[in-house]
Design a protein around this motif. Structure first.
Motif, PDB file in Angstrom:
ATOM      1  N   ALA A 176       0.859  -1.188   0.000  1.00  0.00           N
ATOM      2  CA  ALA A 176       0.000   0.000   0.000  1.00  0.00           C
ATOM      3  C   ALA A 176       0.893   1.235   0.000  1.00  0.00           C
ATOM      4  CB  ALA A 176      -0.903   0.003   1.232  1.00  0.00           C
ATOM      5  N   LEU A 177       0.632   2.150  -0.909  1.00  0.00           N
ATOM      6  CA  LEU A 177       1.471   3.338  -1.042  1.00  0.00           C
ATOM      7  C   LEU A 177       0.599   4.580  -1.065  1.00  0.00           C
ATOM      8  CD1 LEU A 177       4.281   4.654  -1.747  1.00  0.00           C
ATOM      9  CD2 LEU A 177       3.613   4.443  -4.143  1.00  0.00           C
ATOM     10  N   GLY A 178       1.046   5.580  -0.319  1.00  0.00           N
ATOM     11  CA  GLY A 178       0.400   6.887  -0.383  1.00  0.00           C
ATOM     12  C   GLY A 178       1.450   7.950  -0.159  1.00  0.00           C
ATOM     13  N   CYS A 179       1.461   8.987  -0.997  1.00  0.00           N
ATOM     14  CA  CYS A 179       2.493  10.013  -0.889  1.00  0.00           C
ATOM     15  C   CYS A 179       1.859  11.399  -0.916  1.00  0.00           C
ATOM     16  CB  CYS A 179       3.492   9.922  -2.044  1.00  0.00           C
ATOM     17  SG  CYS A 179       4.268   8.304  -2.250  1.00  0.00           S
ATOM     18  N   GLY A 180       2.536  12.321  -0.272  1.00  0.00           N
ATOM     19  CA  GLY A 180       2.100  13.711  -0.282  1.00  0.00           C
ATOM     20  C   GLY A 180       3.256  14.604  -0.678  1.00  0.00           C
ATOM     21  N   ILE A 181       2.934  15.791  -1.172  1.00  0.00           N
ATOM     22  CA  ILE A 181       3.968  16.756  -1.542  1.00  0.00           C
ATOM     23  C   ILE A 181       3.533  18.140  -1.101  1.00  0.00           C
ATOM     24  CG2 ILE A 181       3.015  17.057  -3.868  1.00  0.00           C
ATOM     25  CD1 ILE A 181       5.989  17.409  -4.809  1.00  0.00           C
ATOM     26  N   LYS A 182       4.508  18.889  -0.649  1.00  0.00           N
ATOM     27  CA  LYS A 182       4.213  20.221  -0.139  1.00  0.00           C
ATOM     28  C   LYS A 182       5.314  21.186  -0.577  1.00  0.00           C
ATOM     29  CE  LYS A 182       2.742  23.393   2.955  1.00  0.00           C
ATOM     30  NZ  LYS A 182       1.501  24.162   2.734  1.00  0.00           N
ATOM     31  N   PHE A 183       4.916  22.315  -1.094  1.00  0.00           N
ATOM     32  CA  PHE A 183       5.879  23.386  -1.351  1.00  0.00           C
ATOM     33  C   PHE A 183       6.057  24.159  -0.058  1.00  0.00           C
ATOM     34  CE2 PHE A 183       6.865  27.811  -2.335  1.00  0.00           C
ATOM     35  CZ  PHE A 183       8.074  27.624  -2.995  1.00  0.00           C
ATOM     36  N   CYS A 184       7.301  24.236   0.404  1.00  0.00           N
ATOM     37  CA  CYS A 184       7.578  24.852   1.696  1.00  0.00           C
ATOM     38  C   CYS A 184       8.472  26.075   1.523  1.00  0.00           C
ATOM     39  CB  CYS A 184       8.287  23.853   2.607  1.00  0.00           C
ATOM     40  SG  CYS A 184       7.345  22.358   2.940  1.00  0.00           S
ATOM     41  N   GLU A 185       8.025  27.178   2.054  1.00  0.00           N
ATOM     42  CA  GLU A 185       8.848  28.389   1.973  1.00  0.00           C
ATOM     43  C   GLU A 185      10.084  28.270   2.844  1.00  0.00           C
ATOM     44  OE1 GLU A 185       6.296  31.709   2.692  1.00  0.00           O
ATOM     45  OE2 GLU A 185       5.220  31.406   0.797  1.00  0.00           O
ATOM     46  N   SER A 186       9.933  27.547   3.939  1.00  0.00           N
ATOM     47  CA  SER A 186      11.112  27.193   4.719  1.00  0.00           C
ATOM     48  C   SER A 186      10.841  25.828   5.330  1.00  0.00           C
ATOM     49  CB  SER A 186      11.403  28.240   5.792  1.00  0.00           C
ATOM     50  OG  SER A 186      10.406  28.236   6.768  1.00  0.00           O
ATOM     51  N   VAL A 187      11.905  25.136   5.633  1.00  0.00           N
ATOM     52  CA  VAL A 187      11.778  23.752   6.081  1.00  0.00           C
ATOM     53  C   VAL A 187      12.480  23.574   7.413  1.00  0.00           C
ATOM     54  CG1 VAL A 187      12.268  21.332   5.532  1.00  0.00           C
ATOM     55  CG2 VAL A 187      11.722  22.947   3.698  1.00  0.00           C
ATOM     56  N   GLU A 188      11.727  23.143   8.375  1.00  0.00           N
ATOM     57  CA  GLU A 188      12.301  22.853   9.673  1.00  0.00           C
ATOM     58  C   GLU A 188      13.287  21.688   9.547  1.00  0.00           C
ATOM     59  OE1 GLU A 188      10.450  21.866  14.044  1.00  0.00           O
ATOM     60  OE2 GLU A 188       9.087  22.601  12.505  1.00  0.00           O
ATOM     61  N   ASN A 189      14.389  21.771  10.247  1.00  0.00           N
ATOM     62  CA  ASN A 189      15.438  20.745  10.193  1.00  0.00           C
ATOM     63  C   ASN A 189      16.137  20.645   8.842  1.00  0.00           C
ATOM     64  OD1 ASN A 189      15.335  19.672  12.926  1.00  0.00           O
ATOM     65  ND2 ASN A 189      13.288  18.970  12.347  1.00  0.00           N
ATOM     66  N   ALA A 190      16.075  21.704   8.080  1.00  0.00           N
ATOM     67  CA  ALA A 190      16.864  21.789   6.849  1.00  0.00           C
ATOM     68  C   ALA A 190      17.339  23.234   6.738  1.00  0.00           C
ATOM     69  CB  ALA A 190      16.038  21.396   5.628  1.00  0.00           C
ATOM     70  N   GLY A 191      18.443  23.434   6.066  1.00  0.00           N
ATOM     71  CA  GLY A 191      19.047  24.757   6.020  1.00  0.00           C
ATOM     72  C   GLY A 191      18.296  25.722   5.121  1.00  0.00           C
ATOM     73  N   PRO A 192      18.719  26.972   5.160  1.00  0.00           N
ATOM     74  CA  PRO A 192      18.054  27.999   4.352  1.00  0.00           C
ATOM     75  C   PRO A 192      18.158  27.749   2.851  1.00  0.00           C
ATOM     76  CG  PRO A 192      20.049  28.878   5.376  1.00  0.00           C
ATOM     77  CD  PRO A 192      19.801  27.545   5.990  1.00  0.00           C
ATOM     78  N   GLU A 193      19.120  26.909   2.456  1.00  0.00           N
ATOM     79  CA  GLU A 193      19.189  26.564   1.028  1.00  0.00           C
ATOM     80  C   GLU A 193      17.969  25.741   0.601  1.00  0.00           C
ATOM     81  OE1 GLU A 193      21.122  25.533   3.434  1.00  0.00           O
ATOM     82  OE2 GLU A 193      21.870  23.489   3.151  1.00  0.00           O
ATOM     83  N   TYR A 194      17.234  25.288   1.608  1.00  0.00           N
ATOM     84  CA  TYR A 194      15.992  24.573   1.299  1.00  0.00           C
ATOM     85  C   TYR A 194      14.748  25.427   1.511  1.00  0.00           C
ATOM     86  CZ  TYR A 194      18.626  20.394   0.545  1.00  0.00           C
ATOM     87  OH  TYR A 194      19.497  19.488   0.025  1.00  0.00           O
ATOM     88  N   ASN A 195      14.939  26.719   1.637  1.00  0.00           N
ATOM     89  CA  ASN A 195      13.751  27.583   1.560  1.00  0.00           C
ATOM     90  C   ASN A 195      13.157  27.415   0.158  1.00  0.00           C
ATOM     91  OD1 ASN A 195      14.473  28.467   4.080  1.00  0.00           O
ATOM     92  ND2 ASN A 195      14.669  30.634   3.531  1.00  0.00           N
ATOM     93  N   ASN A 196      11.871  27.437   0.060  1.00  0.00           N
ATOM     94  CA  ASN A 196      11.189  27.275  -1.228  1.00  0.00           C
ATOM     95  C   ASN A 196      11.529  25.938  -1.886  1.00  0.00           C
ATOM     96  OD1 ASN A 196      10.039  29.935  -1.048  1.00  0.00           O
ATOM     97  ND2 ASN A 196      12.103  30.693  -1.514  1.00  0.00           N
ATOM     98  N   SER A 197      11.304  24.893  -1.124  1.00  0.00           N
ATOM     99  CA  SER A 197      11.586  23.546  -1.621  1.00  0.00           C
ATOM    100  C   SER A 197      10.318  22.698  -1.622  1.00  0.00           C
ATOM    101  CB  SER A 197      12.646  22.877  -0.740  1.00  0.00           C
ATOM    102  OG  SER A 197      13.917  23.422  -0.999  1.00  0.00           O
ATOM    103  N   TYR A 198      10.465  21.531  -2.206  1.00  0.00           N
ATOM    104  CA  TYR A 198       9.355  20.588  -2.254  1.00  0.00           C
ATOM    105  C   TYR A 198       9.670  19.405  -1.350  1.00  0.00           C
ATOM    106  CZ  TYR A 198       8.036  23.306  -6.302  1.00  0.00           C
ATOM    107  OH  TYR A 198       7.694  24.330  -7.127  1.00  0.00           O
ATOM    108  N   LEU A 199       8.774  19.152  -0.426  1.00  0.00           N
ATOM    109  CA  LEU A 199       8.941  18.042   0.506  1.00  0.00           C
ATOM    110  C   LEU A 199       7.982  16.929   0.111  1.00  0.00           C
ATOM    111  CD1 LEU A 199      10.299  17.183   3.270  1.00  0.00           C
ATOM    112  CD2 LEU A 199       8.216  17.993   4.337  1.00  0.00           C
TER     113      LEU A 199
END
Ligand SMILES: *[C@@H]1O[C@H](CO)[C@@H](O)[C@H](O)[C@H]1NC(C)=O
Ligand SMILES: *[C@@H]1O[C@H](CO)[C@@H](O)[C@H](O)[C@H]1NC(C)=O
Ligand SMILES: *[C@@H]1O[C@H](CO)[C@@H](O)[C@H](O)[C@H]1NC(C)=O
Ligand SMILES: *[C@@H]1O[C@H](CO)[C@@H](O)[C@H](O)[C@H]1NC(C)=O
Length: 279
Positions: A176-199
């Motif tokens: 069984a597989l289910g996935c989600g995706i979110k565009f994040c302006e900033s990401v907790e536990n990731a550096g600022p180079e991951y501002n505006n990233s897709y999780l």
């Protein structure tokens, strides 16, 4: 002056609630999807082009189908004798999306994953700071195959390498597989180079990737399916359902994934504590 753009990716995995030291839309597209009591069986269109994710909202049905089929394509490539076909599961999609919405590059708690749609679920996470192909998380995780030593007595990854995402992806009975995706302006536990990233968060039921256990048995495809539960064989994968209808036949991936067009300069693989359950 040439602008240097660095595309970054990170991955995370968990099966049984390991915590990770350090290692990226808004609403669930449940209206896009038909719940059928836990599983929705998507069929991939012929010659499907793989789009890049470039909008808000979770995966739509088309994107979900592509990501699902990428998983199944990889699973079929393992020539396993007991590998289940994966199916999309709307409960797992919801849990994965709800968690992705938090924009936290760390794992959800074991209790969060203890019972989702009747499954204890595993979790793979992928973070990318560019508009990734919707199949990219699966490709990235599967690429860890090179670090997995199937014939090694302990069934472990190469020393200091991560291969757990791969093991979860090809775990024989994680169906069984289910996935989600979110565009994040900033990401907790990731550096600022991951501002505006897709999780991207994927949930797998039941969870796999147990330590010291092989993800599947090698052998003639479908030769070791449980005939009571999965009497059918679809492209070498054990299935509870008969084969697809010819007009919807699933084809192997087209060559539409073009990574050379991207500057994938750095791929950071961060290892979770991998406190995977002993079997
Ligand atoms: C997103 O990609 C699709 C398919 O490639 C394209 O038709 C659409 O215009 C894009 N949307 C945005 C907002 O870039
Ligand atoms: C799986 O089997 C096919 C057909 O026999 C073969 O071409 C392929 O190399 C095998 N793949 C692996 C990973 O063993
Ligand atoms: C990244 O986002 C954080 C939180 O919103 C902000 O404080 C920081 O300035 C941003 N960094 C960059 C490089 O944009
Ligand atoms: C991939 O993209 C590069 C750069 O845009 C292009 O030159 C190349 O022809 C593409 N390859 C395929 C297989 O589409």
């Amino acid at each position: 002056m040439v602008a240097m753009v660095i595309f970054l990716e990170l991955v995370l995995l968990a099966t049984t609630g390991c915590s990770v030291a350090h290692p990226g839309e808004t609403h669930l597209p449940t209206s896009d999807l038909t719940a059928d009591g836990g599983g929705t069986n998507f069929r991939r269109k012929r010659h499907a082009e793989v789009p890049r994710y470039n909008r808000s909202g979770g995966f739509n049905e088309y994107e979900a189908t592509l990501l699902l089929e990428k998983h199944n394509e990889y699973r079929a490539m393992e020539n396993a004798s007991n590998m289940w076909i994966m199916e999309w599961n709307t409960y797992l999609q919801r849990s994965a999306q709800n968690y992705a919405d938090k924009c936290n590059f760390d794992h959800s708690s074991a209790s969060y994953r203890a019972n989702i749609g009747g499954y204890k679920v595993g979790e793979n996470i992928h973070l990318a700071n560019y508009k990734l192909l919707v199949t990219r998380p699966a490709t990235s995780w599967y690429s860890e195959k090179r670090f997995y030593r199937y014939y090694h007595a302990t069934a472990k990854c190469e020393p200091k390498k991560t291969c757990g995402h791969y093991k979860q992806l090809v775990w024989y009975n994680s169906h069984a597989l289910g996935c989600g995706i979110k565009f994040c302006e900033s990401v907790e536990n990731a550096g600022p180079e991951y501002n505006n990233s897709y999780l991207v968060v994927c949930h797998y039921g039941p969870n796999g990737n147990f330590r010291f256990a092989w993800p599947y048995r090698k052998g003639e495809p479908c030769s070791e399916c449980d005939k009571n539960i999965t009497p059918y064989c679809i492209r070498g994968l054990c299935s509870p359902w008969p084969d697809e209808t010819p007009e919807n036949a699933i084809e192997a991936a087209s060559g539409s994934e073009n990574f050379t067009a991207q500057l994938n300069i750095i791929v950071l693989m961060l290892t979770s504590l991998a406190t995977l359950k002993l079997t």
